[in-house]
Design a protein around this motif. Sequence first.
Motif, PDB file in Angstrom:
ATOM      1  N   PRO A  30      -9.097  -3.865   3.532  1.00 31.12           N
ATOM      2  CA  PRO A  30      -8.753  -2.635   2.808  1.00 31.12           C
ATOM      3  C   PRO A  30      -8.106  -1.601   3.725  1.00 31.12           C
ATOM      4  CG  PRO A  30     -11.096  -2.684   3.298  1.00 31.12           C
ATOM      5  CD  PRO A  30     -10.548  -4.008   3.749  1.00 31.12           C
ATOM      6  N   ASN A  31      -7.040  -0.967   3.241  1.00 22.62           N
ATOM      7  CA  ASN A  31      -6.446   0.115   4.032  1.00 22.62           C
ATOM      8  C   ASN A  31      -5.891   1.238   3.172  1.00 22.62           C
ATOM      9  OD1 ASN A  31      -4.172  -1.141   3.029  1.00 22.62           O
ATOM     10  ND2 ASN A  31      -3.064  -1.148   4.952  1.00 22.62           N
TER      11      ASN A  31
ATOM     12  N   VAL B  27      -6.283   2.028  -6.977  1.00 27.87           N
ATOM     13  CA  VAL B  27      -7.471   1.232  -6.676  1.00 27.87           C
ATOM     14  C   VAL B  27      -7.113   0.182  -5.639  1.00 27.87           C
ATOM     15  CG1 VAL B  27      -9.267  -0.268  -7.620  1.00 27.87           C
ATOM     16  CG2 VAL B  27      -8.283   1.545  -9.049  1.00 27.87           C
ATOM     17  N   ASP B  28      -7.899   0.090  -4.598  1.00 26.05           N
ATOM     18  CA  ASP B  28      -7.713  -0.934  -3.574  1.00 26.05           C
ATOM     19  C   ASP B  28      -8.452  -2.197  -4.013  1.00 26.05           C
ATOM     20  OD1 ASP B  28      -7.323  -2.429  -1.302  1.00 26.05           O
ATOM     21  OD2 ASP B  28      -7.835  -0.809   0.082  1.00 26.05           O
TER      22      ASP B  28
ATOM     23  N   ARG C  30      -9.505   5.153  -5.274  1.00 27.46           N
ATOM     24  CA  ARG C  30     -10.775   4.420  -5.253  1.00 27.46           C
ATOM     25  C   ARG C  30     -10.706   3.304  -4.220  1.00 27.46           C
ATOM     26  NH1 ARG C  30     -15.301   4.850  -7.823  1.00 27.46           N
ATOM     27  NH2 ARG C  30     -16.782   3.147  -7.725  1.00 27.46           N
ATOM     28  N   PRO C  31     -11.529   3.368  -3.170  1.00 27.23           N
ATOM     29  CA  PRO C  31     -11.515   2.324  -2.135  1.00 27.23           C
ATOM     30  C   PRO C  31     -11.951   0.975  -2.689  1.00 27.23           C
ATOM     31  CG  PRO C  31     -12.632   4.313  -1.369  1.00 27.23           C
ATOM     32  CD  PRO C  31     -12.450   4.458  -2.849  1.00 27.23           C
ATOM     33  N   ALA C  32     -11.678  -0.071  -1.925  1.00 20.16           N
ATOM     34  CA  ALA C  32     -12.066  -1.421  -2.328  1.00 20.16           C
ATOM     35  C   ALA C  32     -13.578  -1.531  -2.448  1.00 20.16           C
ATOM     36  CB  ALA C  32     -11.549  -2.432  -1.318  1.00 20.16           C
ATOM     37  N   PRO C  33     -14.050  -2.295  -3.436  1.00 23.91           N
ATOM     38  CA  PRO C  33     -15.502  -2.480  -3.578  1.00 23.91           C
ATOM     39  C   PRO C  33     -16.050  -3.348  -2.465  1.00 23.91           C
ATOM     40  CG  PRO C  33     -14.354  -3.919  -5.079  1.00 23.91           C
ATOM     41  CD  PRO C  33     -13.298  -3.057  -4.438  1.00 23.91           C
ATOM     42  N   THR C  34     -17.328  -3.196  -2.214  1.00 23.48           N
ATOM     43  CA  THR C  34     -18.026  -4.089  -1.292  1.00 23.48           C
ATOM     44  C   THR C  34     -18.782  -5.114  -2.113  1.00 23.48           C
ATOM     45  OG1 THR C  34     -19.873  -2.534  -1.248  1.00 23.48           O
ATOM     46  CG2 THR C  34     -18.248  -2.357   0.516  1.00 23.48           C
ATOM     47  N   ALA C  35     -19.208  -6.182  -1.454  1.00 16.65           N
ATOM     48  CA  ALA C  35     -19.842  -7.288  -2.165  1.00 16.65           C
ATOM     49  C   ALA C  35     -21.225  -6.906  -2.676  1.00 16.65           C
ATOM     50  CB  ALA C  35     -19.954  -8.505  -1.248  1.00 16.65           C
TER      51      ALA C  35
ATOM     52  N   THR D 153       0.832  -1.202   0.000  1.00 16.03           N
ATOM     53  CA  THR D 153       0.000   0.000   0.000  1.00 16.03           C
ATOM     54  C   THR D 153       0.868   1.254   0.000  1.00 16.03           C
ATOM     55  OG1 THR D 153      -1.751  -1.185   1.176  1.00 16.03           O
ATOM     56  CG2 THR D 153      -1.852   1.220   1.200  1.00 16.03           C
ATOM     57  N   THR D 154       1.907   1.252   0.806  1.00 11.57           N
ATOM     58  CA  THR D 154       2.837   2.385   0.816  1.00 11.57           C
ATOM     59  C   THR D 154       3.450   2.583  -0.564  1.00 11.57           C
ATOM     60  OG1 THR D 154       3.351   2.022   3.149  1.00 11.57           O
ATOM     61  CG2 THR D 154       4.939   3.298   1.870  1.00 11.57           C
ATOM     62  N   THR D 155       3.842   1.490  -1.199  1.00  8.17           N
ATOM     63  CA  THR D 155       4.438   1.582  -2.534  1.00  8.17           C
ATOM     64  C   THR D 155       3.426   2.068  -3.556  1.00  8.17           C
ATOM     65  OG1 THR D 155       6.091  -0.114  -2.042  1.00  8.17           O
ATOM     66  CG2 THR D 155       5.537   0.231  -4.370  1.00  8.17           C
TER      67      THR D 155
END
Length: 222
Positions: A38-39, A31-32, A80-85, A14-16
Amino acid sequence: MLAIAGGKGGCGKTTTTLGLAAARDGPTLVVDADADMPNLHAMADVPRDPPSGPNAGSDSHPAPNRLGHRHPDHGDLRVRPAPTASRGPETAGGDEITAHLGRVSEAVSGERAVLVDCPAGAGPDAAAPVRAADGVLLVASACAPSLRDAAKTGATARALGTPVVGAVLTRSRLAPAGVESLLGCPLLGAVPPVDPPVLDDVRVEKAYRDVAAELQQHKDLR
């Protein structure tokens, strides 16, 4: 689309992802793809939910101009945060991640570079974003377990038909002997160990600028 991947959690993916995105020239979307843990949004200091509003589109069909939240410190960077189901309980699976990344790539239409923060491990959820990407950048810390796991991730990427464009070592000033042979790809840079906040350190910024310059050589990942 470049997948930032490594087998071991906590190796610095994530840092990279954020460090490279901030170092690039031109519009960039991160994009996560880690829907389970997710972080990316937390590290980037943006909301957990995708952008909302009349022009934002939906999680299934993101509007091109609202693909992600604007990063507070970098105007050309969207997160863009991770999607939810689409169906419970809380997280999206590999198939949903693959479809999500496909929709994002279609919405971007080559106008914005895309970096994908991948999950750790070697399961289907970790393989999905690697398969969807145009290339993979391996991330590992300079310890034997992390390097071995990164090598396994590289082997998985090649088996899926996705080229490994290089590797980054985190929390390391020097590369162990034989690391390029182990990972089967060039080492593009080493990010020194620093005290938090890591991405605010000028030595880390320079390291990621150097890696970003190397990645600019790959026309499919610009």
